[in-house]
Scaffold this motif. Structure first.
Motif, PDB file in Angstrom:
ATOM      1  N   ALA A  38      50.552 -31.424  82.823  1.00  0.00           N
ATOM      2  CA  ALA A  38      51.554 -31.941  83.758  1.00  0.00           C
ATOM      3  C   ALA A  38      51.916 -30.889  84.808  1.00  0.00           C
ATOM      4  N   LYS A  39      52.032 -29.646  84.387  1.00  0.00           N
ATOM      5  CA  LYS A  39      52.468 -28.595  85.309  1.00  0.00           C
ATOM      6  C   LYS A  39      51.330 -28.068  86.171  1.00  0.00           C
ATOM      7  N   CYS A  66      57.595 -24.992  79.415  1.00  0.00           N
ATOM      8  CA  CYS A  66      58.785 -25.173  78.587  1.00  0.00           C
ATOM      9  C   CYS A  66      58.696 -26.541  77.924  1.00  0.00           C
ATOM     10  N   LEU A  67      59.093 -26.591  76.670  1.00  0.00           N
ATOM     11  CA  LEU A  67      59.033 -27.838  75.916  1.00  0.00           C
ATOM     12  C   LEU A  67      60.141 -27.824  74.875  1.00  0.00           C
ATOM     13  N   ASP A  68      61.004 -28.808  74.933  1.00  0.00           N
ATOM     14  CA  ASP A  68      62.082 -28.953  73.943  1.00  0.00           C
ATOM     15  C   ASP A  68      62.899 -27.684  73.754  1.00  0.00           C
ATOM     16  N   GLY A  69      63.253 -27.020  74.849  1.00  0.00           N
ATOM     17  CA  GLY A  69      64.107 -25.838  74.786  1.00  0.00           C
ATOM     18  C   GLY A  69      63.400 -24.553  74.408  1.00  0.00           C
ATOM     19  N   ILE A  98      62.461 -20.918  84.567  1.00  0.00           N
ATOM     20  CA  ILE A  98      61.114 -20.714  84.037  1.00  0.00           C
ATOM     21  C   ILE A  98      60.245 -21.945  84.283  1.00  0.00           C
ATOM     22  N   ALA A  99      60.794 -23.122  84.053  1.00  0.00           N
ATOM     23  CA  ALA A  99      60.036 -24.356  84.258  1.00  0.00           C
ATOM     24  C   ALA A  99      59.665 -24.553  85.727  1.00  0.00           C
ATOM     25  N   ASP A 100      60.528 -24.110  86.622  1.00  0.00           N
ATOM     26  CA  ASP A 100      60.313 -24.322  88.057  1.00  0.00           C
ATOM     27  C   ASP A 100      59.358 -23.321  88.697  1.00  0.00           C
TER      28      ASP A 100
END
Length: 141
Positions: A109-110, A49-52, A22-24
């Motif tokens: 950031a993303k 995504c942040l902290d799981g 998901i983050a990628d």
């Protein structure tokens, strides 16, 4: 007003592999149920995504479309390459706190590579107020 579910839905933590997929990805694809019960066609949505945990936002149409249905039903289906899962949807309360700023920073950031014009709409007060947390539904027995 969100509709209440007949019974609670069990969720599970995201796996490291799911979070990485998901983050990628630039966008996840989300589908929600209309009032008629039919599933909408998947639409692309920016995701962080942040902290799981997994978060999505919208910058417009807060009561209609995929977002309105997600808030109303508290359910959705999402997919990215390698992951396809049903999720619960929790609308988070907005507020000027560290958490909201952390999600803003994750969006910057993303997606901030194109400058503030590209990500600016996703870090406004209205967008912050639309933050949804997605949690994967546990497999049914």
């Amino acid at each position: 007003m969100p509709e209440e579910s007949a019974r609670p839905v069990a969720t599970r933590p995201w796996t490291p592999e799911e979070l990485e997929s998901i983050a990628d990805t630039a966008e996840l694809r989300i589908s929600t149920q209309r009032r008629s019960g039919q599933w909408r066609i998947e639409v692309p949505v920016w995701v962080v995504c942040l902290d799981g945990s997994v978060y999505v936002r919208t910058w417009h149409r807060r009561n209609t479309g995929w977002y309105g249905d997600a808030v109303r039903t508290r359910r959705a289906r999402i997919s990215v390459p390698g992951v396809s899962v049903e999720v619960t949807v929790q609308q988070l309360s907005a507020g000027p706190d560290g958490f909201s700023r952390s999600v803003d920073d994750a969006y910057r950031a993303k997606y901030g590579g194109g400058g503030d014009r590209s990500v600016g709409g996703m870090v406004t007060d209205e967008a912050v107020a639309s933050t949804l947390e997605l949690s994967p539904v546990s497999q049914r027995d």
